[in-house]
Design a protein around this motif. Structure first.
Motif, PDB file in Angstrom:
ATOM      1  N   ALA A   1      -8.921  24.156  37.492  1.00 25.27           N
ATOM      2  CA  ALA A   1      -7.943  23.376  37.179  1.00 25.27           C
ATOM      3  C   ALA A   1      -6.595  23.627  38.049  1.00 25.27           C
ATOM      4  O   ALA A   1      -6.179  23.071  38.597  1.00 25.27           O
ATOM      5  N   LYS A   2      -6.820  25.306  38.490  1.00 22.90           N
ATOM      6  CA  LYS A   2      -4.976  25.533  39.118  1.00 22.90           C
ATOM      7  C   LYS A   2      -5.251  25.241  40.270  1.00 22.90           C
ATOM      8  O   LYS A   2      -5.096  24.070  40.817  1.00 22.90           O
ATOM      9  N   LYS A   3      -6.989  25.303  41.389  1.00 22.85           N
ATOM     10  CA  LYS A   3      -6.865  24.713  42.151  1.00 22.85           C
ATOM     11  C   LYS A   3      -7.198  23.358  42.679  1.00 22.85           C
ATOM     12  O   LYS A   3      -6.725  23.093  43.902  1.00 22.85           O
ATOM     13  N   LEU A   4      -7.246  22.402  41.357  1.00 21.96           N
ATOM     14  CA  LEU A   4      -7.516  20.900  41.770  1.00 21.96           C
ATOM     15  C   LEU A   4      -5.663  20.420  41.596  1.00 21.96           C
ATOM     16  O   LEU A   4      -5.434  20.266  42.447  1.00 21.96           O
ATOM     17  N   ALA A   5      -5.034  21.444  40.946  1.00 16.28           N
ATOM     18  CA  ALA A   5      -4.052  21.417  40.946  1.00 16.28           C
ATOM     19  C   ALA A   5      -3.335  21.133  42.311  1.00 16.28           C
ATOM     20  O   ALA A   5      -2.228  21.182  42.552  1.00 16.28           O
ATOM     21  N   GLU A   6      -3.728  22.363  42.929  1.00 16.30           N
ATOM     22  CA  GLU A   6      -2.881  22.457  44.104  1.00 16.30           C
ATOM     23  C   GLU A   6      -3.490  21.987  45.650  1.00 16.30           C
ATOM     24  O   GLU A   6      -3.315  22.428  46.598  1.00 16.30           O
ATOM     25  N   GLY A   7      -4.497  20.811  44.811  1.00 15.75           N
ATOM     26  CA  GLY A   7      -4.777  19.489  46.075  1.00 15.75           C
ATOM     27  C   GLY A   7      -6.599  20.354  46.550  1.00 15.75           C
ATOM     28  O   GLY A   7      -6.524  19.008  47.230  1.00 15.75           O
ATOM     29  N   ASP A   8      -6.465  21.328  45.974  1.00 19.01           N
ATOM     30  CA  ASP A   8      -8.526  21.952  46.560  1.00 19.01           C
ATOM     31  C   ASP A   8      -9.080  21.434  45.747  1.00 19.01           C
ATOM     32  O   ASP A   8      -9.093  21.535  44.808  1.00 19.01           O
ATOM     33  N   LEU A   9      -9.856  20.232  45.937  1.00 17.41           N
ATOM     34  CA  LEU A   9     -11.075  19.275  45.758  1.00 17.41           C
ATOM     35  C   LEU A   9     -12.141  19.787  45.895  1.00 17.41           C
ATOM     36  O   LEU A   9     -13.341  19.066  45.770  1.00 17.41           O
ATOM     37  N   SER A  10     -12.456  21.020  46.731  1.00 12.24           N
ATOM     38  CA  SER A  10     -14.154  21.823  46.752  1.00 12.24           C
ATOM     39  C   SER A  10     -14.460  23.105  45.745  1.00 12.24           C
ATOM     40  O   SER A  10     -15.050  23.445  46.469  1.00 12.24           O
ATOM     41  N   GLN A  11     -14.142  22.614  44.471  1.00  4.42           N
ATOM     42  CA  GLN A  11     -14.081  22.504  43.386  1.00  4.42           C
ATOM     43  C   GLN A  11     -15.843  22.729  42.745  1.00  4.42           C
ATOM     44  O   GLN A  11     -15.905  21.587  42.406  1.00  4.42           O
ATOM     45  N   GLU A  12     -16.110  23.777  42.278  1.00  2.00           N
ATOM     46  CA  GLU A  12     -17.566  23.056  42.135  1.00  2.00           C
ATOM     47  C   GLU A  12     -17.982  24.088  40.740  1.00  2.00           C
ATOM     48  O   GLU A  12     -17.018  25.285  40.143  1.00  2.00           O
ATOM     49  N   ILE A  13     -17.721  23.494  39.936  1.00  5.89           N
ATOM     50  CA  ILE A  13     -17.948  24.529  38.055  1.00  5.89           C
ATOM     51  C   ILE A  13     -18.888  24.325  37.805  1.00  5.89           C
ATOM     52  O   ILE A  13     -19.936  22.814  37.590  1.00  5.89           O
ATOM     53  N   HIS A  14     -20.069  25.457  37.786  1.00  4.06           N
ATOM     54  CA  HIS A  14     -21.422  25.461  37.722  1.00  4.06           C
ATOM     55  C   HIS A  14     -22.187  26.011  36.397  1.00  4.06           C
ATOM     56  O   HIS A  14     -23.237  25.500  36.184  1.00  4.06           O
ATOM     57  N   TYR A  15     -20.796  26.013  35.126  1.00  7.86           N
ATOM     58  CA  TYR A  15     -21.398  26.393  33.324  1.00  7.86           C
ATOM     59  C   TYR A  15     -21.836  24.866  33.063  1.00  7.86           C
ATOM     60  O   TYR A  15     -20.860  23.965  33.481  1.00  7.86           O
ATOM     61  N   ARG A  16     -22.991  24.729  32.688  1.00  9.66           N
ATOM     62  CA  ARG A  16     -23.605  23.736  31.877  1.00  9.66           C
ATOM     63  C   ARG A  16     -23.950  24.592  30.951  1.00  9.66           C
ATOM     64  O   ARG A  16     -24.863  24.799  30.290  1.00  9.66           O
ATOM     65  N   SER A  17     -23.706  23.055  30.070  1.00 12.63           N
ATOM     66  CA  SER A  17     -24.302  23.252  28.075  1.00 12.63           C
ATOM     67  C   SER A  17     -24.000  21.707  27.266  1.00 12.63           C
ATOM     68  O   SER A  17     -23.071  21.403  27.697  1.00 12.63           O
ATOM     69  N   LYS A  18     -24.943  22.394  26.291  1.00 10.15           N
ATOM     70  CA  LYS A  18     -24.718  21.171  25.697  1.00 10.15           C
ATOM     71  C   LYS A  18     -23.411  20.965  24.106  1.00 10.15           C
ATOM     72  O   LYS A  18     -23.321  20.249  23.651  1.00 10.15           O
ATOM     73  N   ASP A  19     -22.875  21.993  24.637  1.00 10.27           N
ATOM     74  CA  ASP A  19     -21.544  22.620  23.230  1.00 10.27           C
ATOM     75  C   ASP A  19     -20.342  21.763  23.956  1.00 10.27           C
ATOM     76  O   ASP A  19     -20.314  21.178  25.108  1.00 10.27           O
ATOM     77  N   GLU A  20     -19.216  21.832  23.063  1.00  5.38           N
ATOM     78  CA  GLU A  20     -17.992  21.096  23.440  1.00  5.38           C
ATOM     79  C   GLU A  20     -17.891  22.401  25.007  1.00  5.38           C
ATOM     80  O   GLU A  20     -16.866  21.078  26.018  1.00  5.38           O
TER      81      GLU A  20
END
Length: 198
Positions: free
Chosen positions: A138-157
């Motif tokens: 989210a911080k890098k996204l706010a800085e304009g970096d859209l190359s972020q990948e979020i690897h966490y996957r789960s069926k919870d919140e």
């Protein structure tokens, strides 16, 4: 009269002992027999005094009666000492059991505490790691970096939050691509107009 009171008290003590769980009933039977003999000899001694045979009564009192009374007192003392030793042994055994139970309870409490600490550490790590990953994205996204990948996957919140961030990043990439394409088209058209007007 004093001797009768003494014999009555001794008889009561013997009856009390008979009601207790003694180690040896044979000893109690022997004491009861000695008591019966002492009672009989005391009656005989009293009869001698009443008949005027004081000397014979004194000989009986100082001889057999005294010996039987001492023997009964010693036997009762021995039984009482053994009973006290058994009671002390039972007390000591009970206290050892109580101490063992206390140690077991402390060990169990320690084990439960250790398991709780380990489970809390695992739970914290399972929450903190994904949150840290999403916070950094989210911080890098706010800085304009859209190359972020979020690897966490789960069926919870947390998995749902990670999926929402992934969708946001994908949507922003798409919007920026569309804006770039539109800007390229507009730039190309403007350049074409400039070249054709010259």
């Amino acid at each position: 009269d004093e001797m009768n009171n003494y014999l009555t008290a001794m008889g009561t003590d013997i009856q009390t002992l008979a009601g207790l769980p003694l180690q040896s009933q044979d000893e109690l039977t022997t004491i009861q027999s000695m008591y019966d003999t002492l009672t009989s000899e005391t009656k005989q001694m009293t009869a001698m005094y009443n008949a005027g045979q004081v000397e014979s009564g004194l000989q009986l009192a100082n001889g057999t009666v005294e010996q039987n009374a001492v023997a009964i007192r010693e036997a009762l003392k021995t039984i009482i000492q053994r009973a006290q030793l058994r009671a002390k042994d039972k007390h000591d055994t009970t206290m050892q059991l109580v101490k063992r139970q206390q140690v077991m309870m402390l060990a169990l409490a320690g084990f439960i505490l250790a398991v709780t600490v380990v489970l809390c550490a695992i739970l914290i790590r399972n929450i903190k790691d994904p949150l840290s990953e999403m916070e950094n994205a989210a911080k890098k996204l706010a800085e304009g970096d859209l190359s972020q990948e979020i690897h966490y996957r789960s069926k919870d919140e947390l998995g749902s939050l990670a999926e929402s961030l992934r969708n946001t990043i994908t949507a922003l990439r798409l919007y920026i691509h569309e804006i770039d394409t539109a800007m390229g088209a507009i730039g190309g058209a403007l350049l074409g107009m400039l070249v054709s007007s010259k």
